[in-house]
Design a protein around this motif. Sequence first.
Motif, PDB file in Angstrom:
ATOM      1  N   VAL A  18       0.862  -1.177   0.000  1.00 47.81           N
ATOM      2  CA  VAL A  18       0.000   0.000   0.000  1.00 47.81           C
ATOM      3  C   VAL A  18       0.900   1.229   0.000  1.00 47.81           C
ATOM      4  O   VAL A  18       1.897   1.284   0.723  1.00 47.81           O
ATOM      5  CB  VAL A  18      -0.921   0.011   1.241  1.00 47.81           C
ATOM      6  N   LEU A  19       0.542   2.209  -0.826  1.00 45.21           N
ATOM      7  CA  LEU A  19       1.355   3.421  -0.912  1.00 45.21           C
ATOM      8  C   LEU A  19       1.490   4.104   0.448  1.00 45.21           C
ATOM      9  O   LEU A  19       0.588   4.044   1.282  1.00 45.21           O
ATOM     10  CB  LEU A  19       0.724   4.404  -1.901  1.00 45.21           C
ATOM     11  N   VAL A  20       2.610   4.712   0.673  1.00 43.61           N
ATOM     12  CA  VAL A  20       2.866   5.492   1.872  1.00 43.61           C
ATOM     13  C   VAL A  20       2.969   6.962   1.461  1.00 43.61           C
ATOM     14  O   VAL A  20       3.759   7.283   0.573  1.00 43.61           O
ATOM     15  CB  VAL A  20       4.173   5.037   2.561  1.00 43.61           C
ATOM     16  N   PRO A  21       2.187   7.888   2.076  1.00 40.16           N
ATOM     17  CA  PRO A  21       1.167   7.655   3.098  1.00 40.16           C
ATOM     18  C   PRO A  21       0.039   6.737   2.591  1.00 40.16           C
ATOM     19  O   PRO A  21      -0.223   6.675   1.390  1.00 40.16           O
ATOM     20  CB  PRO A  21       0.615   9.053   3.390  1.00 40.16           C
ATOM     21  N   LYS A  22      -0.651   6.070   3.566  1.00 39.34           N
ATOM     22  CA  LYS A  22      -1.650   5.075   3.183  1.00 39.34           C
ATOM     23  C   LYS A  22      -2.811   5.671   2.397  1.00 39.34           C
ATOM     24  O   LYS A  22      -3.346   5.036   1.499  1.00 39.34           O
ATOM     25  CB  LYS A  22      -2.183   4.362   4.434  1.00 39.34           C
ATOM     26  N   LYS A  23      -3.211   6.861   2.742  1.00 39.69           N
ATOM     27  CA  LYS A  23      -4.314   7.491   2.020  1.00 39.69           C
ATOM     28  C   LYS A  23      -3.786   8.222   0.783  1.00 39.69           C
ATOM     29  O   LYS A  23      -3.982   9.422   0.590  1.00 39.69           O
ATOM     30  CB  LYS A  23      -5.094   8.426   2.939  1.00 39.69           C
ATOM     31  N   SER A  24      -3.102   7.455  -0.054  1.00 37.98           N
ATOM     32  CA  SER A  24      -2.605   7.943  -1.347  1.00 37.98           C
ATOM     33  C   SER A  24      -2.951   6.895  -2.388  1.00 37.98           C
ATOM     34  O   SER A  24      -2.888   5.695  -2.103  1.00 37.98           O
ATOM     35  CB  SER A  24      -1.086   8.152  -1.311  1.00 37.98           C
ATOM     36  N   VAL A  25      -3.334   7.328  -3.566  1.00 37.91           N
ATOM     37  CA  VAL A  25      -3.708   6.391  -4.628  1.00 37.91           C
ATOM     38  C   VAL A  25      -3.150   6.861  -5.963  1.00 37.91           C
ATOM     39  O   VAL A  25      -2.929   8.056  -6.175  1.00 37.91           O
ATOM     40  CB  VAL A  25      -5.243   6.235  -4.759  1.00 37.91           C
ATOM     41  N   VAL A  26      -2.928   5.898  -6.841  1.00 38.89           N
ATOM     42  CA  VAL A  26      -2.509   6.182  -8.219  1.00 38.89           C
ATOM     43  C   VAL A  26      -3.512   5.514  -9.141  1.00 38.89           C
ATOM     44  O   VAL A  26      -3.902   4.362  -8.914  1.00 38.89           O
ATOM     45  CB  VAL A  26      -1.090   5.636  -8.493  1.00 38.89           C
ATOM     46  N   PHE A  27      -3.953   6.226 -10.156  1.00 40.26           N
ATOM     47  CA  PHE A  27      -4.876   5.622 -11.115  1.00 40.26           C
ATOM     48  C   PHE A  27      -4.713   6.284 -12.476  1.00 40.26           C
ATOM     49  O   PHE A  27      -4.128   7.365 -12.615  1.00 40.26           O
ATOM     50  CB  PHE A  27      -6.331   5.717 -10.640  1.00 40.26           C
ATOM     51  N   SER A  28      -5.246   5.608 -13.473  1.00 39.84           N
ATOM     52  CA  SER A  28      -5.332   6.182 -14.819  1.00 39.84           C
ATOM     53  C   SER A  28      -6.784   6.153 -15.246  1.00 39.84           C
ATOM     54  O   SER A  28      -7.610   5.436 -14.661  1.00 39.84           O
ATOM     55  CB  SER A  28      -4.474   5.378 -15.806  1.00 39.84           C
ATOM     56  N   ALA A  29      -7.112   6.946 -16.244  1.00 37.17           N
ATOM     57  CA  ALA A  29      -8.481   6.977 -16.753  1.00 37.17           C
ATOM     58  C   ALA A  29      -8.470   7.535 -18.168  1.00 37.17           C
ATOM     59  O   ALA A  29      -7.612   8.348 -18.519  1.00 37.17           O
ATOM     60  CB  ALA A  29      -9.375   7.816 -15.855  1.00 37.17           C
ATOM     61  N   LYS A  30      -9.433   7.095 -18.959  1.00 38.96           N
ATOM     62  CA  LYS A  30      -9.612   7.640 -20.298  1.00 38.96           C
ATOM     63  C   LYS A  30     -10.356   8.974 -20.202  1.00 38.96           C
ATOM     64  O   LYS A  30     -11.201   9.173 -19.320  1.00 38.96           O
ATOM     65  CB  LYS A  30     -10.401   6.669 -21.177  1.00 38.96           C
ATOM     66  N   LEU A  31     -10.046   9.876 -21.127  1.00 38.15           N
ATOM     67  CA  LEU A  31     -10.740  11.156 -21.198  1.00 38.15           C
ATOM     68  C   LEU A  31     -11.761  11.116 -22.326  1.00 38.15           C
ATOM     69  O   LEU A  31     -11.478  10.578 -23.409  1.00 38.15           O
ATOM     70  CB  LEU A  31      -9.741  12.291 -21.418  1.00 38.15           C
ATOM     71  N   HIS A  32     -12.947  11.667 -22.077  1.00 40.81           N
ATOM     72  CA  HIS A  32     -14.039  11.590 -23.049  1.00 40.81           C
ATOM     73  C   HIS A  32     -14.628  12.983 -23.297  1.00 40.81           C
ATOM     74  O   HIS A  32     -14.635  13.840 -22.415  1.00 40.81           O
ATOM     75  CB  HIS A  32     -15.150  10.668 -22.529  1.00 40.81           C
ATOM     76  N   GLU A  33     -15.158  13.143 -24.487  1.00 41.61           N
ATOM     77  CA  GLU A  33     -15.799  14.412 -24.827  1.00 41.61           C
ATOM     78  C   GLU A  33     -17.175  14.518 -24.177  1.00 41.61           C
ATOM     79  O   GLU A  33     -17.686  15.615 -23.961  1.00 41.61           O
ATOM     80  CB  GLU A  33     -15.925  14.556 -26.347  1.00 41.61           C
ATOM     81  N   LYS A  34     -17.798  13.373 -23.901  1.00 46.58           N
ATOM     82  CA  LYS A  34     -19.106  13.358 -23.255  1.00 46.58           C
ATOM     83  C   LYS A  34     -18.989  12.652 -21.909  1.00 46.58           C
ATOM     84  O   LYS A  34     -18.156  11.776 -21.726  1.00 46.58           O
ATOM     85  CB  LYS A  34     -20.142  12.640 -24.131  1.00 46.58           C
ATOM     86  N   ARG A  35     -19.842  13.054 -20.991  1.00 50.09           N
ATOM     87  CA  ARG A  35     -19.850  12.434 -19.673  1.00 50.09           C
ATOM     88  C   ARG A  35     -20.220  10.960 -19.793  1.00 50.09           C
ATOM     89  O   ARG A  35     -21.163  10.599 -20.513  1.00 50.09           O
ATOM     90  CB  ARG A  35     -20.848  13.142 -18.752  1.00 50.09           C
ATOM     91  N   THR A  36     -19.503  10.095 -19.099  1.00 47.22           N
ATOM     92  CA  THR A  36     -19.776   8.653 -19.137  1.00 47.22           C
ATOM     93  C   THR A  36     -20.247   8.174 -17.773  1.00 47.22           C
ATOM     94  O   THR A  36     -19.955   8.787 -16.740  1.00 47.22           O
ATOM     95  CB  THR A  36     -18.515   7.866 -19.531  1.00 47.22           C
ATOM     96  N   GLU A  37     -20.971   7.058 -17.772  1.00 47.90           N
ATOM     97  CA  GLU A  37     -21.414   6.441 -16.521  1.00 47.90           C
ATOM     98  C   GLU A  37     -20.215   5.816 -15.837  1.00 47.90           C
ATOM     99  O   GLU A  37     -19.521   4.985 -16.410  1.00 47.90           O
ATOM    100  CB  GLU A  37     -22.472   5.361 -16.806  1.00 47.90           C
ATOM    101  N   LYS A  38     -19.976   6.232 -14.592  1.00 50.23           N
ATOM    102  CA  LYS A  38     -18.804   5.725 -13.880  1.00 50.23           C
ATOM    103  C   LYS A  38     -19.210   4.604 -12.930  1.00 50.23           C
ATOM    104  O   LYS A  38     -20.346   4.512 -12.484  1.00 50.23           O
ATOM    105  CB  LYS A  38     -18.113   6.856 -13.113  1.00 50.23           C
ATOM    106  N   HIS A  39     -18.234   3.772 -12.590  1.00 45.85           N
ATOM    107  CA  HIS A  39     -18.476   2.638 -11.714  1.00 45.85           C
ATOM    108  C   HIS A  39     -18.874   3.106 -10.324  1.00 45.85           C
ATOM    109  O   HIS A  39     -18.339   4.066  -9.802  1.00 45.85           O
ATOM    110  CB  HIS A  39     -17.202   1.787 -11.621  1.00 45.85           C
ATOM    111  N   SER A  40     -19.838   2.429  -9.702  1.00 44.90           N
ATOM    112  CA  SER A  40     -20.246   2.719  -8.335  1.00 44.90           C
ATOM    113  C   SER A  40     -19.930   1.536  -7.441  1.00 44.90           C
ATOM    114  O   SER A  40     -20.333   0.419  -7.731  1.00 44.90           O
ATOM    115  CB  SER A  40     -21.752   3.006  -8.288  1.00 44.90           C
ATOM    116  N   ASP A  41     -19.202   1.781  -6.353  1.00 46.32           N
ATOM    117  CA  ASP A  41     -18.910   0.703  -5.413  1.00 46.32           C
ATOM    118  C   ASP A  41     -20.192   0.135  -4.822  1.00 46.32           C
ATOM    119  O   ASP A  41     -20.298  -1.060  -4.561  1.00 46.32           O
ATOM    120  CB  ASP A  41     -18.013   1.209  -4.273  1.00 46.32           C
ATOM    121  N   CYS A  42     -21.179   1.017  -4.581  1.00 53.48           N
ATOM    122  CA  CYS A  42     -22.422   0.555  -3.965  1.00 53.48           C
ATOM    123  C   CYS A  42     -23.151  -0.453  -4.848  1.00 53.48           C
ATOM    124  O   CYS A  42     -23.860  -1.320  -4.355  1.00 53.48           O
ATOM    125  CB  CYS A  42     -23.343   1.747  -3.670  1.00 53.48           C
ATOM    126  N   ALA A  43     -22.986  -0.342  -6.166  1.00 49.68           N
ATOM    127  CA  ALA A  43     -23.721  -1.227  -7.072  1.00 49.68           C
ATOM    128  C   ALA A  43     -23.322  -2.680  -6.884  1.00 49.68           C
ATOM    129  O   ALA A  43     -24.138  -3.588  -7.046  1.00 49.68           O
ATOM    130  CB  ALA A  43     -23.471  -0.810  -8.519  1.00 49.68           C
TER     131      ALA A  43
END
Length: 372
Positions: A147-172
């Motif tokens: 786990v990255l140090v500090p622990k509350k640190s994250v690394v991610f990548s994402a695609k960029l879009h011209e239109k808003r897209t439906e994003k993943h929901s953890d609750c789902a």
Amino acid sequence: MTFEPLSVALDENGIKGFIKRYHFKTSEKKDIVMLYRQLHPRVHASFHHVIEGDTVYVVVTLGDAFDSFQDSFLQKGEIQKAFIIDCLGTEMLSLAYEEVDKKIFEKTGLYVGSYVFAGSDKMPLEELAVVMAKLGQKIVKCNESFVLVPKKSVVFSAKLHEKRTEKHSDCANCSAVSCPMRKEPQKKSSTSKSGSKRKKGLIHLYTGEGKGKTTAAIGLAVRAAGAGRKVIFSQFMKGRQTSELSSLSLIPGITIVRSDKELGWLRRDDDEQCEAFRIVHNEILDKIIELIQAGECDVLIMDEITYPYNYGVIDKKKLEDLIDNKPSGLEIVMTGRNADELLADRADYITYMEKIRHPYDRGIEAREGIEF
């Protein structure tokens, strides 16, 4: 790397949503608020990003406040408080993600798509160093759990879009199927005898210290009766006549189930009185079950049900069986303060009435037509 600051403050509604999302008891709110107020001034949320083609690479951090604060409670053996802090960090990271999306849109005019986090199939840990190098960080610090140090640190990548897209929901995809935050897929509605389409019946819980729990249940009863549904309005812990009964008794489709025995305030150290309450409440419960089995109930309201359940002056097993084995189309509404976790776990809706101010605190007694 040049980091930009992010706002990750939780307001009152944010705290309420946090309690629901992470399945905390409402009784834990005081500790949660206290820990948040101690922690928030120490949090330094920020992010850095680079864009390559249609992909953005992002690192987000809340600083090291969570690590030190959480460790201090772990050392004292206060596990629950350490857990609350960990969950608060996750919640603030969620707020940070929203801020990152906004800032990237402001810079590029493009919308950020679903995140691919380090450690996932699409970004295995072996690639973490490569991604961090893209971000300008050559040394990657992780703990023994990768786990990255500090622990509350994250690394991610994402695609960029011209239109808003439906994003993943953890609750789902959450495994806590009774969680009020869970997003269930839409189901086909069933058809009633009258030919109108009705969906599966759900369970409501109105709880909290504030005024309005019974009032909300009465409003739902009137609405349901107006739609042609058969409503059972049952009351527990109340023997005296309350003003709403005069109105509800005049509405076609609403049946009132209660006892007229005035047993006074429950004294939990009085075994004889507790038994009298238990007898009355079980009689009400048996009558409810009889009406349900006879097909005479589409909406069941159990006003003040949390008290007999909490105090053990009702057959708990029979009540739980009623809820767990209810007919598919039956809607259930429960009201009362300090809802037990077992009742809350069964609810699809949970509404918490918070008391900000009440005239009773200034010595003003309950008024007919307003409080009763």
